[in-house]
Design an enzyme around this catalytic site. Structure first.
Site: not given
Length: 499
Positions: A24, A47, A26-28, A31, A142
Site C-alpha cells: 500500500g 509503515k 499513500g501521499g506520505m 506500507v 478518518d
C-alpha cells in the site's frame, strides 16, 4: 506532498525486517509486508512514513498512541524506528490478512446486503466506543472504506492511525485540519475541534456511502432517493442525524447510536457482553499476555496460571506457554494431572487442564507457531527477568504484566527494573504486586507515573476461582474481557486428569 522510493523485495529495515512486497502507498507513506529475521516465520506490516522536519513529532505521537491501545479490532504496534537521516520513520505492526472494505465493496459491484452493512456499523461502534472511552479520549477522524480491513471471517479492523488524536478539552479547534473529503466532519476543516461526535459523523458518511452504492457520503437534498430499497426505511433518519453539520445536532455518543440503530439490544453492558460471547465462537486474532517477575520466587507462574484460568472461563481456546527452560513447574503440574508417580524425560510437552492447553519448556519459535493456531489468548510464563532474547516476547505482548514483591522493603526491586528498562516503551505495561498494601500501590503509581499498578489478593489455588482475583483481572484486562461469569473449579489431587 513528499515522495520516497519504495523499498524493493529483500531490503532490510532496521537490521531485522526484510521486505517481501509493497502492500500500500499513500501521499506520505508506504506500507510493506515484511519477514521478521529474528523470529523465523513471523510476518509484520511496516509503515514507512516520510514527513517534513517539523512533522517528525506526528509519527512519534502515532507510535506513542498505538502502544496504549489494546482491542481486537485494532492492530498492535510492536516496534518503532524514529526518523533517520533521510527523514523516514517506521512503524512495525500486526499484518492483518484480508482486504480493505473499499476493495471488498468494489469487488461486489458496490452492492452489499443491508444486513452486512449493519454488521459493519455494529463492529465500528464497538471499536469507536473503546477509543472514545480511552483516557484521554481518542478520535479516529478518518473512518473511510480504505481505512477498514475485513478479515477472512469478514471481521472489521481499523487501520492507519496517522491522523487519530487525543481529544484536548481546553482546545477550541484543531490545529491541523485532516481527514478525507466526503467522510470527515465539517469541524475538521476549521469550524471547531474534532471530538467523538466527529467520528459519529464519519460513521454516518461511511454507512451512507455503502447504502447509496458509493454515490454519496454527505447528506444533501434528495439523497434519500438514492438509498437502496432493501435498506430499512426506519434507519434512514438515523443516517441523517449522524450527518448533521452542527455537532450538537448529531447523536452525542456511541451508546445513543447503538440504541438508535439496534433498539432490540437492551443496555450497553448487555450488548458489550453479547459481543464477547460471540467472540467465544469467532476467532478475532490471538492476543498475548506476557507475565514476567522481577526475580525468582516472586510468584510469576502462580500469577500466569491465575490469569489463564480466568480467561478459560470466558473464552473457548486459551493456552499458557512456559518460556523459562530451567523451570520444572509445568512438569510437576503435568505429573499431578496425569497421575504419574515418576516424571523423567517425558517427550509430550503439551497437556491440558480444565480447558487450558499447557506448553512446557517452549521456545520463541513455538510461540510463533501457536499464534496461528486459533487461540483467543496465549499467556506467556516468562519466569524472572533476565537479559536475554525472552525480553522481546515481553515487549511485543498485548499486555506485558510485570510481577513485583509485595513487601515494602522489596518494592525497590521493581522500581529499579522499571528504571533499567526505560529505553523501551512502557505505556501498556501492567504492574502487579501480590498482597501489597494500598498505600504502597499509590506510592508506586505516583513514582512511576502510571495508573496500571495493582495489588493482587491472596489466591491460594490459581486453578480455582477467586471472586477477589477475578475483580482485579477484570480491571487489568479491560477492553478484552466482559463482566465476570461463573466458571468451573479445578483442584489438584492424586489421579486428577484433564477433561
Amino acid at each position: 506532498m513528499i515522495q520516497r522510493a519504495i523499498h524493493h523485495q529483500g531490503h532490510v529495515i532496521g537490521g531485522r525486517y526484510q521486505v517481501q512486497q509493497n502492500i500500500g502507498s499513500g501521499g506520505m507513506s508506504h506500507v510493506y509486508l515484511v519477514d521478521d529475521l529474528k523470529l523465523s516465520g513471523k510476518q509484520w506490516a511496516v509503515k514507512q512514513c516520510f514527513l517534513l522536519q517539523d512533522q517528525h513529532n506526528n509519527i512519534e505521537d502515532e507510535a506513542e498512541l498505538l502502544t496504549t491501545l489494546s482491542h481486537p479490532r485494532l492492530p498492535r504496534i510492536v516496534d518503532f524506528f524514529p526518523p533517520d537521516g533521510s527523514g523516514d520513520s517506521y512503524l512495525v505492526m500486526d499484518y492483518i490478512h484480508g482486504v480493505t472494505l473499499e476493495k471488498y465493496f468494489l469487488s461486489h459491484h458496490r452492492k452489499l446486503k443491508s444486513d452486512f452493512i449493519l454488521q459493519i456499523a455494529q463492529q465500528a461502534i464497538e471499536v469507536l466506543e473503546y477509543l472514545h472511552k480511552h483516557d484521554p479520549p481518542i478520535v479516529f477522524r478518518d473512518l473511510k472504506p480504505s481505512n477498514i480491513m475485513l478479515t477472512s471471517n469478514l471481521e472489521l479492523r481499523l487501520i492507519d492511525f496517522g491522523i487519530a488524536r487525543n481529544y484536548k478539552q481546553e482546545q477550541d479547534q484543531d490545529t491541523v485540519k485532516l481527514g478525507t473529503v466526503g467522510f470527515a466532519a465539517p469541524e475538521q476543516y476549521g469550524s471547531g475541534q474534532s471530538d467523538a461526535r466527529s467520528d459519529l459523523y464519519g460513521l454516518g458518511a461511511l454507512l451512507l456511502y455503502l447504502v447509496t452504492e458509493g454515490a454519496h457520503s454527505e447528506w444533501s437534498e434528495g439523497v434519500e432517493n438514492r438509498i437502496r430499497s432493501d435498506f430499512p426505511k426506519g434507519k434512514i433518519p438515523i443516517l441523517r442525524k449522524l450527518l448533521q453539520i452542527v455537532p450538537d445536532d448529531r447523536y452525542q455518543s456511541t451508546d445513543e447510536v447503538r440504541f438508535a440503530l439496534f433498539p432490540t439490544t437492551q443496555t450497553r453492558e448487555q450488548n458489550h457482553n453479547q459481543s464477547y460471547r460471540e467472540m467465544k465462537g469467532i476467532h478475532l486474532g490471538t492476543h498475548v499476555i506476557a507475565v514476567m517477575g522481577v526475580s525468582s520466587g516472586v510468584g510469576t507462574t502462580h500469577t500466569a496460571i491465575s490469569v489463564v484460568h480466568y480467561l478459560a472461563r470466558l473464552f473457548k481456546k486459551v493456552a499458557i506457554v512456559e518460556l523459562d527452560e530451567d523451570s520444572i513447574s509445568f512438569s510437576r503440574i503435568q505429573q499431578i494431572v496425569e497421575g504419574t508417580s515418576i516424571y523423567t524425560n517425558k517427550q509430550d510437552l503439551q497437556f491440558s487442564v480444565e480447558g487450558v492447553d499447557y506448553y512446557r519448556q517452549a521456545t520463541s519459535a513455538k510461540v510463533i507457531e501457536l499464534l496461528s493456531s486459533g487461540y483467543n489468548f496465549i499467556v506467556l510464563d516468562m519466569g524472572s527477568y533476565v537479559k536475554s532474547d525472552r525480553l522481546d516476547e515481553f515487549l511485543r505482548a498485548d499486555i506485558p504484566l510485570l510481577v513485583g514483591w509485595g513487601s515494602e522493603w522489596k518494592l525497590q526491586d521493581l522500581e529499579e527494573l522499571i528504571k533499567s528498562l526505560m529505553k523501551y516503551h512502557q505505556n501498556k505495561w501492567v504492574y502487579c504486586i501480590p498482597l501489597a498494601p494500598l498505600d504502597a500501590v499509590k506510592r508506586l503509581r505516583k513514582k512511576i507515573s502510571s495508573t496500571k499498578v495493582y495489588t493482587l489478593p491472596l489466591h491460594v489455588d490459581p486453578f480455582d476461582r477467586s471472586g477477589e482475583m477475578d475483580k482485579v483481572l477484570n480491571k487489568i484486562l479491560h477492553g478484552y474481557v466482559p463482566s465476570l461469569q461463573k466458571g468451573k473449579r479445578f483442584r489438584f489431587g492424586v489421579g486428577s486428569r484433564s477433561q
